[in-house]
Each structure stands twice: as C-alpha cells, then as structure tokens.
Design a protein around this motif. Structure first.
Motif, PDB file in Angstrom:
ATOM      1  N   GLU A  62      -5.724   0.356  -7.243  1.00  0.00           N
ATOM      2  CA  GLU A  62      -6.527   0.670  -6.610  1.00  0.00           C
ATOM      3  C   GLU A  62      -6.377   1.588  -5.445  1.00  0.00           C
ATOM      4  O   GLU A  62      -7.056   2.778  -5.850  1.00  0.00           O
ATOM      5  N   PHE A  66      -7.045   5.926  -5.343  1.00  0.00           N
ATOM      6  CA  PHE A  66      -8.189   6.127  -4.374  1.00  0.00           C
ATOM      7  C   PHE A  66      -8.041   7.712  -3.495  1.00  0.00           C
ATOM      8  O   PHE A  66      -6.660   7.606  -3.636  1.00  0.00           O
ATOM      9  N   TYR A 137     -23.411   0.722  -5.253  1.00  0.00           N
ATOM     10  CA  TYR A 137     -23.144  -0.299  -6.465  1.00  0.00           C
ATOM     11  C   TYR A 137     -22.942  -2.150  -5.971  1.00  0.00           C
ATOM     12  O   TYR A 137     -21.751  -1.971  -5.303  1.00  0.00           O
ATOM     13  N   PRO A 216     -20.957   5.021  -1.147  1.00  0.00           N
ATOM     14  CA  PRO A 216     -20.704   4.304  -2.777  1.00  0.00           C
ATOM     15  C   PRO A 216     -19.189   4.424  -3.256  1.00  0.00           C
ATOM     16  O   PRO A 216     -18.893   3.959  -3.953  1.00  0.00           O
ATOM     17  N   THR A 217     -18.064   4.207  -2.325  1.00  0.00           N
ATOM     18  CA  THR A 217     -16.845   4.071  -2.526  1.00  0.00           C
ATOM     19  C   THR A 217     -16.206   2.199  -2.589  1.00  0.00           C
ATOM     20  O   THR A 217     -15.502   2.178  -3.062  1.00  0.00           O
ATOM     21  N   LEU A 219     -18.036  -2.120  -3.055  1.00  0.00           N
ATOM     22  CA  LEU A 219     -19.244  -2.493  -3.380  1.00  0.00           C
ATOM     23  C   LEU A 219     -20.437  -2.687  -2.479  1.00  0.00           C
ATOM     24  O   LEU A 219     -20.075  -2.868  -1.393  1.00  0.00           O
ATOM     25  N   GLU A 247     -13.501 -10.446  -4.185  1.00  0.00           N
ATOM     26  CA  GLU A 247     -12.225  -9.750  -2.966  1.00  0.00           C
ATOM     27  C   GLU A 247     -11.842  -9.507  -2.101  1.00  0.00           C
ATOM     28  O   GLU A 247     -13.510  -8.287  -2.608  1.00  0.00           O
ATOM     29  N   TYR A 249     -10.575  -6.304  -1.334  1.00  0.00           N
ATOM     30  CA  TYR A 249     -11.282  -4.639  -1.635  1.00  0.00           C
ATOM     31  C   TYR A 249     -12.326  -4.295  -2.020  1.00  0.00           C
ATOM     32  O   TYR A 249     -12.973  -3.550  -1.646  1.00  0.00           O
ATOM     33  N   GLY A 251     -13.450  -1.857  -4.596  1.00  0.00           N
ATOM     34  CA  GLY A 251     -13.118  -0.377  -4.782  1.00  0.00           C
ATOM     35  C   GLY A 251     -14.052  -0.281  -5.666  1.00  0.00           C
ATOM     36  O   GLY A 251     -14.499  -0.760  -6.450  1.00  0.00           O
ATOM     37  N   THR A 252     -14.846   1.364  -5.842  1.00  0.00           N
ATOM     38  CA  THR A 252     -15.672   1.707  -6.754  1.00  0.00           C
ATOM     39  C   THR A 252     -14.975   2.526  -8.000  1.00  0.00           C
ATOM     40  O   THR A 252     -14.058   3.504  -6.686  1.00  0.00           O
TER      41      THR A 252
END
Lengths: 252, 247
Positions: A62, A66, A137, A216-217, A219, A247, A249, A251-252
């Motif tokens: 992830e 990025f 998200y 938005p990047t 959660l 978790e 990280y 991330g989205t």
C-alpha cells in the motif's frame, strides 16, 4: 473384482479404504469441520502470525502504491451528506473545548521540528486555505461526501520546519486519549487537511470542533477529530483504533 | 454386455486437484469474512443518498454465516486470504492454459443446443443422458463462467480496497458504491455456482469426488453410463440393470 457393490465405487476399485484414503477422508472432515466451527469466530489463534505477516506485506504494498498525485474525486452529481454524515466520539459526553479551564484553543505543532508552534484558530484560518469536496471512507464500508475547508498538513510541516527524519506524524485530540499516527507521506498528501469548516460552516462539536484531520486518503478512523496537536516523530506510535486491532495503515 | 468393467482413467492432474481444494478453502474464508465486513454497513447507499438497486438496504447477514468475529478481525482475514485466492487462481488458470485442460472447459460449438438437451434430460423431458465427454454442457458452462466471475470479484475488490490510489478502477465501475455492489453480486454468483456444483456432485456424480482427491475416475460409473439425473441412478448397479434387457 466384481463391481456390483456400491462400496467398490465409493472406495476405489473395490479395494478397502487404505491408510492414505483414511487420512485423506479424515483430513477432509477435519478441515470442513474446522471451517464450520470457525463460523462467526476470529478463526484459529495459530493463524495470527500469518495474518500479521499478511498485514505487514499489505502495508508495504500500500505504501508502494501511494501516490501524491492520486486524488479522491467526488462522483458527478453526488450531494454532500450534510447532517447525514455520521459522527462519534469515544468520550461519554460530546467533547467540547472548555475555554474557562483550558484557555484558548491552539493547535500544537511539535516533535521533531525546528520551531514548535502554537497556532490559534484565527491564525490557522489566516493560513493558505484549501476547500475540497471529497468522500470520506469509513472502515465500515460507507462513504459520505463533505465540502471541507482547512490547511494542508504539509503547510504546517513546512512552517514548523519538520525534520526529514520524522517519518511519522501523530494527530492527538482532547477526546479522551484518542489519537492516530500516520506515515508522513500520507500526512503530506495534497488532500490531507487540518479542517475547521464543513459544508461552509464552522466545524460543529459533533464533527470535531474546533479542528480535525480530514483526508480521503485514509479511512475515517485515522482522521482524528477534536484535534490538539500534530507531532512529527521518528517512530509510529499506533493509535486508538489501531491499538484495538484495526490495521495501522488504513489507507484508501 | 453383462456388467460394465471398471474403466479407471486419470482425470485430474495433481495441480488441478491441489488448486481446487485450496480454492475451496480460500473461497470459504473470503466469503465468510466478506459477509462479516458487509454487516458493518449492510447496504450500498452513500450517506445522505439513496441506492436504486438494492431492496435489502440495512438487512444483515446471519452471524453464523460470517467469519472473522468482528469487523477488524474479518478485515485481517479478508486481506490475508485474498493473496492465496488470487495466486492459487493464477496457478490454476496458467496450468490449464499451458497443459491444455482449458479445452475441456471452453464451451464447444453447439453449446446452447447441448445445454438445452442436458436440461431436458434433468427435467425428465428427455429419457436418455446426452452423450458427453469429460463434462456435460451445463458443467462446461459453469466451469467456464466461474473464473470470469472470480475475476470480477477480484477486480471490484481491488477497487474497494484502494478507492483513491486506484480511483480510476473504481470510476470504471461507476464509483465506490457501485464497486461494492458489483463485488457483492459477484460473490453471490460465486456462491450460486459453488453450491450448485457441490449439490450436483453429490446428487449426480459422487464418484467424481474421488477423481478430485486421487485424480482417478471410473468412467464406467460416469453419469452417462448410469443415465443419472440428480438423485436418480446414483448406484452403479442400477446402470447395470438398465443394460440387462439388451442381453
């Protein structure tokens, strides 16, 4: 060998089930039985190292995926969620900054920085502002659109002179002990803001007043509300939900 | 002809057998944990909006059909089991491509006619089992479609996993909510295909279970040889009897 009996067919050429056949059948039953018994459970404890390994590898991937240039976009025609935007806090009562006991709210920017800062809300609002219409998200699977206004975390890092060796950023709050730490790359994404207005209105206590992190990047749970400080660090230090098994990280 | 002799053929390469069972386990883990994740927000409408195409907005999946225990636990399983699922699937597809087994699975010319003939037989409209090779037309259709549905579930899953970094992928699917929707429907289709497969194995050709375990299959016990419909003519003796009047 006669083929008349069904047994011959079920056990192979009419031979009685051998040791291998028994082991196969037994292991098959064990696996399916185990799967059935595992329903609604967290699964076998012995799988934990494997799950941890997968999480570490996923995080590497992830972070590799990025890109600062990847921007969240709101689909055309999507309305801002407005009051339908869910909210929560971990304290029993909705956290509100009490000026009488705590003094004027100011955002602390510190840790591995050249110049530790205390930025009042007025000073924050005087900094270069960004307004963006982005989805939020949630780890649960829902999204909510909001138009948020604030200052890029990257701006704060530059202003305070964050050390290049500070690979992580911790966002702390006055909502009990809530905090979440981020990798610096995500924290300095163009869309990662310290937000003080939502849908054109000053942030209400419901949504984390006076200021919150929004990006938005990441959660939703990584986006600390009721923000008090932005700390640049050499090491990560987990977070409220991270310490409870989600978790790190996110991330989205 | 008196009695059919066992005609044991080697049916499944060990790579096909291993990937088949690995896939079964990975699929159960993925579906169970996926349903637990779904239960954290059982619906598709973005907040403050509605979603056209889901009448069960807000209805949860029964807990004992889910796996992972809680949202975070299910996510750990989902994001771990996705790797064996995908890698196993690629090994399988790569193998049947290189080894030629794909020819047994791709629908042949006249597929619709053959599938209809098979359906007629199962519905007692036709009396005789249509001629088939390794798989009948309905099986071919199901086994051929399955990897495509699985691919849809993988690609939609990646779109949900990385809605920003791979935002273009989500956009292709109509956005995040729609990607979740397609992901859910693909899973539902995989359940239908898998459950149908298991039922038909048990009800029509339980002898193929041996083939998927040891690789060997007794062709004299094939559904065609037994004239087998679901739950009808399961035992080989019945097939032998059916042939008796010809003597």
């Amino acid at each position: 060998m006669s083929d008349r009996g069904g047994r011959g067919a079920a056990c192979g050429d009419g031979r009685p089930m051998g040791r291998r056949g028994f082991l196969r059948t037994a292991s098959g039953l064990l696996v399916s039985g185990g799967l059935l018994a595992a329903c609604d459970s967290e699964g076998p404890r012995s799988a934990q190292p494997l799950l941890d390994f997968a999480e570490r590898q996923n995080e590497r991937l992830e972070r590799g995926l990025f890109r600062h240039t990847s921007m969240a976009r709101v689909p055309g025609g999507a309305r801002a969620a407005g009051d339908a935007f869910p909210s929560y806090h971990i304290a029993d009562e909705e956290p509100e900054w009490d000026v009488a006991t705590n003094g004027t709210w100011a955002l602390a920017v510190g840790g591995l920085v050249r110049t530790p800062l205390r930025i009042t809300l007025e000073a924050l609002m005087a900094m270069p502002r960004v307004t963006q219409r982005v989805p939020h998200y949630c780890v649960e699977g829902w999204t909510a659109v909001a138009e948020v206004t604030g200052v890029r975390v990257r701006e704060l890092a530059t202003l305070a002179g964050a050390h290049p060796q500070a690979g992580y950023v911790d966002f702390t709050s006055f909502d009990e002990g809530y905090h979440e730490s981020w990798d610096r790359e995500s924290a300095e994404h163009d869309q990662t803001l310290v937000v003080y207005a939502k849908d054109g209105q000053p942030l209400s206590p419901k949504y984390g007043a006076p200021a919150r992190v929004h990006s938005p990047t990441r959660l939703g749970y990584k986006n600390t509300k009721y923000l008090t400080s932005v700390m640049f660090m050499a090491d990560r230090n987990g977070g409220y939900w991270t310490d409870r098994g989600y978790e790190w990280y996110g991330g989205t | 002809m008196t009695e059919s002799q066992p005609q044991v053929v080697h049916r499944h390469h060990w790579i096909v057998r291993v990937t088949h069972w690995a896939n079964a386990i990975a699929l159960v883990l993925m579906i169970g944990s996926g349903l637990r994740i779904y239960n954290a927000f059982p619906g598709f409408a973005p907040r403050g909006e509605s979603f056209c195409c889901w009448p069960w907005e807000g209805s949860m999946i029964a807990d004992n059909l889910t796996f992972g225990g809680w949202l975070g636990g299910a996510r750990h399983w989902h994001f771990a089991a996705m790797w064996p699922l995908v890698m196993n699937g690629l090994v399988y597809l790569g193998f049947i491509w290189l080894h030629g087994e794909w020819r047994d699975l791709v629908p042949r010319r006249g597929f619709v006619r053959d599938a209809l003939a098979m359906a007629k037989f199962y519905l007692w409209i036709a009396g005789e089992h249509p001629r088939q090779g390794k798989h009948n037309a309905l099986q071919r259709g199901a086994y051929f479609v399955m990897p495509y549905v699985a691919a849809v579930s993988v690609v939609t899953g990646i779109a949900i996993w990385k809605p920003v970094q791979l935002g273009w992928l989500g956009a292709l699917m109509g956005g995040y909510a729609w990607a979740r929707y397609w992901h859910f429907l693909a899973m539902a289709a995989l359940i239908v295909l898998s459950v149908g497969h298991v039922i038909m194995v048990l009800a029509v050709d339980p002898y193929s279970l041996r083939a998927m375990l040891t690789g060997r299959y007794n062709a004299s016990l094939s559904p065609e040889a037994r004239n087998a419909r679901p739950l009808v003519n399961l035992l080989p003796r019945r097939a032998a009897k059916a042939e008796a009047p010809d003597e």
